[in-house]
Write a protein that holds these residues in place. Sequence first.
Motif, short mmCIF file in Angstrom:
data_model
loop_
_atom_site.label_atom_id
_atom_site.label_comp_id
_atom_site.label_asym_id
_atom_site.label_seq_id
_atom_site.Cartn_x
_atom_site.Cartn_y
_atom_site.Cartn_z
N ALA A 24 -79.18 -36.61 -0.40
CA ALA A 24 -79.67 -37.98 -0.21
C ALA A 24 -80.00 -38.64 -1.54
N TRP A 25 -80.57 -37.88 -2.48
CA TRP A 25 -80.90 -38.44 -3.79
C TRP A 25 -79.65 -38.94 -4.51
N GLN A 26 -78.52 -38.23 -4.34
CA GLN A 26 -77.28 -38.66 -4.98
C GLN A 26 -76.94 -40.08 -4.56
N GLN A 27 -77.19 -40.40 -3.30
CA GLN A 27 -76.89 -41.73 -2.79
C GLN A 27 -78.02 -42.72 -3.12
N VAL A 66 -95.30 -31.73 6.22
CA VAL A 66 -93.89 -32.05 6.15
C VAL A 66 -93.38 -31.97 7.58
N LEU A 67 -92.73 -33.02 8.02
CA LEU A 67 -92.14 -33.07 9.35
C LEU A 67 -90.63 -33.12 9.20
N VAL A 68 -89.93 -32.48 10.12
CA VAL A 68 -88.47 -32.51 10.09
C VAL A 68 -87.93 -33.11 11.38
N ALA A 69 -86.87 -33.89 11.23
CA ALA A 69 -86.12 -34.40 12.37
C ALA A 69 -85.00 -33.40 12.64
N LEU A 70 -84.85 -33.07 13.90
CA LEU A 70 -83.83 -32.10 14.29
C LEU A 70 -82.83 -32.74 15.25
N GLU A 71 -81.59 -32.34 15.09
CA GLU A 71 -80.56 -32.62 16.09
C GLU A 71 -80.05 -31.24 16.46
N HIS A 72 -80.34 -30.85 17.67
CA HIS A 72 -80.17 -29.46 18.10
C HIS A 72 -81.06 -28.63 17.16
N ALA A 73 -80.51 -27.69 16.44
CA ALA A 73 -81.33 -26.88 15.51
C ALA A 73 -81.14 -27.30 14.06
N ASP A 74 -80.37 -28.36 13.82
CA ASP A 74 -80.07 -28.80 12.46
C ASP A 74 -81.11 -29.78 11.95
N VAL A 75 -81.60 -29.55 10.73
CA VAL A 75 -82.52 -30.48 10.06
C VAL A 75 -81.67 -31.67 9.59
N VAL A 76 -82.00 -32.86 10.11
CA VAL A 76 -81.24 -34.06 9.76
C VAL A 76 -82.10 -35.10 9.04
N GLY A 77 -83.37 -34.76 8.81
CA GLY A 77 -84.27 -35.66 8.11
C GLY A 77 -85.61 -35.01 7.90
N PHE A 78 -86.40 -35.60 7.01
CA PHE A 78 -87.76 -35.09 6.77
C PHE A 78 -88.63 -36.19 6.20
N VAL A 79 -89.92 -35.99 6.32
CA VAL A 79 -90.91 -36.92 5.77
C VAL A 79 -92.15 -36.11 5.41
N MET A 80 -92.86 -36.56 4.40
CA MET A 80 -94.12 -35.92 4.01
C MET A 80 -95.25 -36.90 4.25
N THR A 81 -96.39 -36.39 4.70
CA THR A 81 -97.58 -37.21 4.87
C THR A 81 -98.76 -36.51 4.20
N GLY A 82 -99.79 -37.28 3.91
CA GLY A 82 -101.00 -36.72 3.31
C GLY A 82 -101.90 -37.83 2.84
N LEU A 100 -89.37 -40.31 2.98
CA LEU A 100 -88.77 -40.50 4.29
C LEU A 100 -87.26 -40.49 4.10
N THR A 101 -86.64 -39.38 4.47
CA THR A 101 -85.23 -39.16 4.16
C THR A 101 -84.47 -38.72 5.40
N VAL A 102 -83.35 -39.36 5.65
CA VAL A 102 -82.45 -38.98 6.73
C VAL A 102 -81.10 -38.67 6.10
N ASP A 103 -80.44 -37.67 6.63
CA ASP A 103 -79.11 -37.30 6.16
C ASP A 103 -78.24 -38.56 6.09
N PRO A 104 -77.64 -38.84 4.93
CA PRO A 104 -76.83 -40.06 4.79
C PRO A 104 -75.72 -40.16 5.85
N ASP A 105 -75.26 -39.05 6.37
CA ASP A 105 -74.22 -39.07 7.40
C ASP A 105 -74.79 -39.29 8.80
N ARG A 106 -76.13 -39.36 8.92
CA ARG A 106 -76.74 -39.48 10.25
C ARG A 106 -77.71 -40.65 10.35
#
Length: 179
Positions: A24-27, A66-82, A100-106
Amino acid sequence: MADVSVRVAWADDAPAIAALQLRAWQQRYAGLLAESELPSGPEALAAATEAWRASLVKTSDARQRVLVALEHADVVGFVMTGPATDPDCDPVRDGVVEELTVDPDRVRQGHGSRLLQAAADTLVADRFTRAICWVPSTDDAQRTFLTEAGWAPDGAHRTLEAPSGAPLKELRLHASLEA
């Protein structure tokens, strides 16, 4: 119906989070940072994985999540709080949403919205009454996403310096967490 969810990240999620972050950082930072400043390759991935694993095993504050978004068992995004650490913020009242990051393909599949809502719910559970988030000034997509979700600029801005000395300008958005 797709099998999608958000949960607290586990140490075993570190490789997936690290790979997603570097991709995601590359993009996200293309054109803002020199290509040489963007971590890539197996060594960068290994270092990022270990850093994520260490941060997921032990945090310095129980309110850092740190929270992760899942599609099935795949991590497709994450966010940090504090707690927010800006000098003009109250770390008891003000929480922060970071990375707050989501897989660029998703993107545009609801993962960002689920992550943002879960982050807000987590901050409320930790008794924060306001959330802040720093956004690169050139990231129109993320700024639009947040403002459409009810966030607004609070007037704060900062300039970070890349290793090359190039400036990275950011603005701060905020949202009330009070009902």
